[in-house]
Enzyme design. Structure first.
Site, PDB file in Angstrom:
ATOM      1  N   HIS A 110       5.010  39.729  11.627  1.00 48.14           N
ATOM      2  CA  HIS A 110       4.921  39.315  13.042  1.00 48.14           C
ATOM      3  C   HIS A 110       4.139  38.007  13.177  1.00 48.14           C
ATOM      4  O   HIS A 110       4.569  37.084  13.870  1.00 48.14           O
ATOM      5  CB  HIS A 110       4.247  40.396  13.886  1.00 48.14           C
ATOM      6  CG  HIS A 110       3.828  39.880  15.235  1.00 48.14           C
ATOM      7  ND1 HIS A 110       4.692  39.775  16.298  1.00 48.14           N
ATOM      8  CD2 HIS A 110       2.643  39.363  15.664  1.00 48.14           C
ATOM      9  CE1 HIS A 110       4.059  39.248  17.326  1.00 48.14           C
ATOM     10  NE2 HIS A 110       2.809  38.977  16.981  1.00 48.14           N
ATOM     11  N   HIS A 119       4.737  33.600  15.136  1.00 44.96           N
ATOM     12  CA  HIS A 119       3.812  32.613  15.712  1.00 44.96           C
ATOM     13  C   HIS A 119       3.805  31.243  15.035  1.00 44.96           C
ATOM     14  O   HIS A 119       3.538  30.238  15.694  1.00 44.96           O
ATOM     15  CB  HIS A 119       2.375  33.152  15.641  1.00 44.96           C
ATOM     16  CG  HIS A 119       2.084  34.235  16.627  1.00 44.96           C
ATOM     17  ND1 HIS A 119       1.856  33.982  17.967  1.00 44.96           N
ATOM     18  CD2 HIS A 119       1.989  35.579  16.491  1.00 44.96           C
ATOM     19  CE1 HIS A 119       1.619  35.128  18.597  1.00 44.96           C
ATOM     20  NE2 HIS A 119       1.705  36.114  17.723  1.00 44.96           N
ATOM     21  N   GLU A 142       3.271  35.539  23.502  1.00 41.71           N
ATOM     22  CA  GLU A 142       3.951  36.709  22.926  1.00 41.71           C
ATOM     23  C   GLU A 142       5.341  36.951  23.514  1.00 41.71           C
ATOM     24  O   GLU A 142       6.255  37.324  22.796  1.00 41.71           O
ATOM     25  CB  GLU A 142       3.108  37.970  23.101  1.00 41.71           C
ATOM     26  CG  GLU A 142       1.791  37.976  22.330  1.00 41.71           C
ATOM     27  CD  GLU A 142       1.953  38.062  20.815  1.00 41.71           C
ATOM     28  OE1 GLU A 142       3.093  38.184  20.316  1.00 41.71           O
ATOM     29  OE2 GLU A 142       0.916  37.981  20.129  1.00 41.71           O
ATOM     30  N   SER A 150       9.936  38.165  16.798  1.00 44.95           N
ATOM     31  CA  SER A 150       9.764  38.982  15.601  1.00 44.95           C
ATOM     32  C   SER A 150      10.272  40.408  15.816  1.00 44.95           C
ATOM     33  O   SER A 150      10.105  41.254  14.949  1.00 44.95           O
ATOM     34  CB  SER A 150       8.285  39.007  15.192  1.00 44.95           C
ATOM     35  OG  SER A 150       7.509  39.626  16.208  1.00 44.95           O
TER      36      SER A 150
HETATM   37 FE   LIG Z   1       1.303  38.132  18.190  1.00 46.51          FE
END
Ligand SMILES: [Fe+2]
Length: 293
Positions: free
Chosen positions: A148, A153, A194, A213
């Protein structure tokens, strides 16, 4: 993330921090190995062949979903993660990031307290969890793992405007800790970093790491008729609750990363005051006069 005896110092005491909004059990990860600022070495030798295989399969599954759903800035940067068949070495990515936007990534044992997190971002150091989910968690893992954090990110940290936004967010967070406004700032992170969407000439696209993700939420966020998608407005966003246990009921849509950076550049003190004086909005609600994308 908040609370706990080590919160106000933001210093690692070798035990998992008490975290905010992430469930009742303590985070996994070995906090005894981390430094006072919660960073740790990526112990590359600890990864098993099963870990690398999980990474390879997760990467392949997400990559084939990106066209038409992920923003172009993300798609063009994802290969900066390196070869998709092994968990990358953090140092290799940091070298490329440093040349592009001046950022680095640093290992952490898992979730870390807000203050420590904000400080790392303000220093252009993005914390990446060092452990990989188990094969049984292939479809869903409660806490962020190395996949993730890296896949979701890191590609956008190669985008200069988005990278600047992340640094400004960290600096703002250090100040919010003093103003008791961490929850509002957590909502900003949640609904942009996010779970953010961006409107492009080709249509809505995802830029949030939690979406990018996720096997199921990537398509859901763009196409599900039951999800609500409203234009980015800082106060509206900070008033809005979020869900941690299901797909989001509300997504906020930006026009550009520049818009995001500009909207969050001014001092937030008056914004916090204004938001504290208004009602909280539940996820999934579209207010009168709002466009639902
Ligand atoms: Fe995150």
């Amino acid at each position: 993330m908040s609370g706990g005896p080590d919160f106000h110092s933001g210093v690692n005491l070798g035990v998992p921090p008490v975290t905010y909004g992430e469930g009742s059990r303590p985070p996994r990860g070995d906090y005894a190995k981390a430094r006072a600022d919660y960073t740790c070495e990526q112990d590359y030798a600890q990864y098993s062949e099963a870990d690398h295989d999980t990474y390879r399969r997760l990467y392949a599954r997400q990559l084939q979903q990106l066209p038409g759903l992920a923003c172009e800035e993300f798609i063009s940067a994802v290969q900066q993660l390196g070869a998709p068949d092994r968990i990358p070495r953090f140092d290799d990515i940091s070298e490329r990031l440093m040349r592009t936007t001046g950022w680095q990534i640093v290992g952490v044992p898992g979730l870390i307290p807000e203050e420590a997190f904000f400080k790392l971002l303000a220093e252009k150091r993005f914390p990446v969890t060092d452990w990989m989910r188990t094969p049984e968690e292939f479809d869903y893992v409660v806490e962020p793992d190395v996949f993730h954090d890296l896949f979701g990110h890191v590609p956008l940290l190669f985008n200069p405007t988005f990278a600047d936004y992340m640094q400004a967010y960290g600096a703002g967070g250090m100040k919010a800790s003093r103003l008791d406004a961490c929850e509002l700032l957590t909502r900003l992170y949640w609904y942009t970093v996010e779970f953010g969407l961006i409107n492009t000439p080709q249509g809505l696209r995802a830029y949030g790491a939690g979406i990018l993700s996720s096997a199921g939420e990537l398509r859901h966020s763009i196409t599900a008729p039951e999800a609500t998608r409203v234009g980015f407005d800082l106060q509206r966003l900070m008033r809005t609750r979020y869900r941690i246990d299901t797909y989001q009921a509300t997504y906020f849509v930006i026009d550009s990363f520049q818009q995001l950076f500009d909207a969050t550049r001014p001092d937030f003190t008056p914004v916090y005051e204004a938001v504290h004086g208004q009602s909280v909005v539940d996820a999934g609600v579209v207010l009168p006069g709002e466009r639902n994308f």
